[in-house]
Write an enzyme that holds these catalytic residues in place. Structure first.
Site, short mmCIF file in Angstrom:
data_model
loop_
_atom_site.label_atom_id
_atom_site.label_comp_id
_atom_site.label_asym_id
_atom_site.label_seq_id
_atom_site.Cartn_x
_atom_site.Cartn_y
_atom_site.Cartn_z
N GLU A 76 0.82 -1.21 0.00
CA GLU A 76 0.00 0.00 0.00
C GLU A 76 0.85 1.27 0.00
O GLU A 76 0.54 2.24 -0.68
CB GLU A 76 -0.92 -0.01 1.23
N ASP A 77 1.95 1.26 0.76
CA ASP A 77 2.69 2.51 1.01
C ASP A 77 4.07 2.58 0.36
O ASP A 77 4.78 3.58 0.53
CB ASP A 77 2.85 2.72 2.52
#
Length: 723
Positions: A76-77
């Site tokens: 996600e990051d």
């Protein structure tokens, strides 16, 4: 921030065979992937997944779960991809990380519909592999511990989500330690003033009762040791949120709380638990109604323990929990204490057979297949998450666990949906009782059933379980759909007959693609609801059919039939029969005046409401002159002498004198009429206008009441209202 060797040491401490190279590889990968990213606190971002992993090592979970925790933010990051995770760490860890990535995108405190849909996705993800939930709970716990660095609005949103969803979910999975801390942190952020006040009062109480906990611990150990029972005793003061919730639930002031202290007695075997209970009850008086046996009847989250409250040393109320070491592990760590997770396995069948918590989750996920809306699903699941339980039995001894406040209706649906739908009564402990009676612990419940019975919609407001509420809503929707389909069939049969064409289900089935419907029932319901015109269906079945009638013919035929212009002066043979509002058709009567047998009537099909019956002379029909497709030819189908009541309305002008209203009511009562509603307006000092809604058997019955009223000196004028 936890260092690399510390991560390995923490896992190796309880799992010496853990893959050390895998743990080291995950640590390095996360450090490189997150690079110089920072959290709102200013700490390195990678500190967060490492702290999540540390929390999970306290739960003694397998290496794959720990690695998934370390990597859970990478997709996600960072620039990491799922393919890369699968390649470097294997598909098992990749699947866990993928599930956690999807959960991170869910907003569970959004608008109700979106929140419900996201909650569906959450449960589906964790049902596939419960380790996803364990990592998510640890992730939320660390985020709550560092929530103070977030903006105020975001803090409130996250705290609400935690208190509404994640803390109860942790409780349902039996992970009490995480649930308690989540509730405490959420409460501190949502209601800081109450949190500080109760914390201060608890500290003052501790200072005043200095040494009391140690004194009670020693007394308990002495009593147990004197009888030769080896046991560990732990005392504690209740948490702030637990105290506040009890004050709110029982409307108590802090000074009125008498059981702020709780003690836990750990013994060797289940038999020792009952021996310890006997020793304690012999030594100190028990508080009536406070004993609960969760060993013989465990909670749905696998919790097992004996609970009791006694008047202990210094006349202090003492809450006691008596259980074995194994029971204590399950009470604190819930499903995370299951051996399958220690061994890194996820055998759903075995887990389902052994874990009540997993069984509850599977039953909840099964609701997804029932077709409820996202809002309803969220509502039902929240009901299941938040309630304490009562335990009842079928006549054959089967144990049924229900939320506190559940009724016999909930019990019936817990046995089987068909039992609930056909329930007409209940025997509770051998005596006939209303279905809406609240059940108590230990009740034996037998459900009385009747074929063809359907649950009334009002039951929805009487039940406490999501399963019962969902089933009642489904049955109600199905019943309404059947009514509309029945009306639609009658309308279509009449339309095809008028067109001189044959009507059958087979012909209708062949036309489904042209009508843009997937089933015959869809077509019938659409016609019954007024969403599809009968003429369109005729042309869909017979594309070559040319309707030669003019646009207003439906309306004119209905009027002609009612006006006696159809030959014999009665309704046409293919008019829809009307028996009353209790019929199998979605029928209602004109809202301001109704209609009674003997009236010449016409039906108006209103989209989504069914057919409204009007007397043919009603002025309200003028509003439908420009909508000829909505006119339906109907006829009365009431047997002579059948005492079925129908609505009507009278407008009277009475002389303003004592007893005039009583006179009017007496006339109606003497003629066996039934008054539903009365309204009065005084226009002049001498006269009062009275409007009466009443039900009668037919037009002859109504005319007799009107004639009698006109003969009374107290009534100057009476007329029937038709619109």
């Amino acid at each position: 921030m936890m260092r690399q060797f510390e991560l390995v040491e923490r896992v190796k401490r309880y799992d010496p065979s853990a893959d050390e190279a895998l743990l080291n590889r995950a640590y390095v990968y996360a450090m490189v992937a997150h690079g110089n990213q920072k959290r709102a606190s200013g700490d390195p971002f990678v500190a967060h997944p490492l702290e999540v992993a540390a929390i999970l090592t306290d739960l003694r979970l397998d290496a794959a779960t720990i690695v998934a925790a370390v990597l859970h933010d990478t997709i996600e990051d960072t620039g990491a991809t799922l393919d890369e995770i699968n390649r470097l760490f294997g598909p098992e860890i990749g699947s866990l990380v993928d599930g956690l990535t999807k959960l991170k995108k869910l907003d569970l405190v959004s608008k109700q519909a979106a929140q419900g849909e996201n909650f569906r996705k959450l449960l589906l993800a964790i049902a596939a592999d419960l380790r996803v939930l364990l990592v998510k709970l640890a992730d939320r716990l660390h985020n709550m511990r560092t929530l103070g660095f977030m903006p105020a609005e975001k803090r409130r949103r996250i705290a609400e989500e935690t208190l509404e969803i994640y803390a109860p979910l942790a409780g349902r999975m039996g992970i009490q330690e995480i649930r308690d801390e989540l509730e405490e942190l959420a409460f501190k952020n949502l209601n800081p003033e109450a949190y500080e006040t109760i914390s201060r009062r608890l500290k003052d109480l501790t200072d005043r009762n200095h040494g009391l906990v140690d004194e009670i611990e020693s007394a308990l150990k002495e009593k147990l040791a004197a009888k030769g029972l080896e046991a560990k005793v732990f005392g504690r003061q209740k948490r702030v949120y637990s105290v506040w919730r009890k004050m709110e639930r029982k409307s108590l002031a802090f000074e009125q709380l008498s059981d702020v202290y709780g003690f836990r007695i750990l013994v060797g075997t289940p038999g020792d638990c009952y021996q310890a209970l006997g020793i304690v009850h012999t030594a100190w008086p028990m508080v009536p109604g406070r004993f609960k046996d969760y060993i013989s009847t465990p909670k749905q989250n696998d919790y097992r323990s004996l609970h009791t409250t006694v008047i202990g040393p210094q006349s202090q109320r003492v809450e006691l929990q008596i259980r074995t070491q194994e029971m204590d592990e399950i009470a604190e760590y819930g499903i995370a204490a299951h051996p399958l997770y220690k061994e890194g396995k996820t055998a759903g069948a075995q887990l389902g057979a052994e874990s009540r918590a997993y069984q509850w989750l599977r039953r909840t996920v099964d609701l997804l297949a029932e077709g409820d809306s996202p809002e309803e699903f969220l509502e039902h699941t929240k009901l299941e998450l938040f309630h304490d339980q009562v335990f009842c039995f079928t006549p054959k001894g089967r144990l049924i666990a229900l939320p506190r406040g559940a009724t016999a209706i909930d019990f019936a649906y817990a046995v089987h949906t068909d039992v609930g739908n056909s329930a007409v009564g209940a025997k509770i402990n051998g005596r006939m009782s209303p279905l809406f009676n609240e059940l108590q612990n230990g009740d034996e419940v037998e459900i009385v059933r009747a074929d063809g019975q359907l649950p009334p919609p009002a039951w929805e407001g009487l039940v406490a379980t999501g399963k019962a509420r969902a089933a009642i809503r489904r049955a109600t929707r199905a019943s309404v759909r059947r009514q509309y389909a029945g009306l639609g069939r009658q309308i279509l049969e009449r339309a095809f007959q008028r067109a001189g064409k044959a009507f059958s289900d087979d012909k209708l089935k062949g036309a489904l693609p042209r009508l843009a419907r997937t089933s015959i029932e869809d077509v019938l319901s659409a016609v019954g609801r007024g969403e599809m015109f009968s003429g369109d269906v005729v042309r869909g079945v017979y594309p070559d059919y040319k309707e030669e009638r003019r646009a207003g013919s439906e309306r004119d035929e209905a009027r002609a039939s009612r006006s006696g212009q159809n030959g014999a002066g009665g309704p046409s043979a293919n008019a829809i029969p009307i028996r009353g509002i209790e019929s199998d058709l979605p029928i209602r009567f004109a809202p301001n005046g109704g209609a009674v047998p003997g009236d010449r009537i016409v039906g108006i099909l209103t989209k989504g409401e069914g057919v409204t019956i009007y007397p043919i002379q009603s002025p309200a029909l003028a509003a439908f002159d420009n909508d000829p497709e909505s006119w339906i030819d109907v006829r009365w189908d009431v047997e002579p002498g059948e005492e079925r009541r129908f609505p009507s309305r009278l407008a009277l002008q009475s002389i303003n004198e004592p007893g005039s209203l009583a006179t009017i009511a007496q006339v109606i009562a003497d003629h066996n009429g039934n008054i539903d509603n009365v309204s009065m307006k005084r226009r002049t000092p001498d006269f009062t206008e009275v409007t009466i809604d009443l039900t009668v058997f037919d037009l002859k019955h109504l005319n007799a009441i009107i004639s009698e009223l006109r003969a009374k000196p107290a009534v100057s004028k009476v007329e029937r209202v038709l619109s």
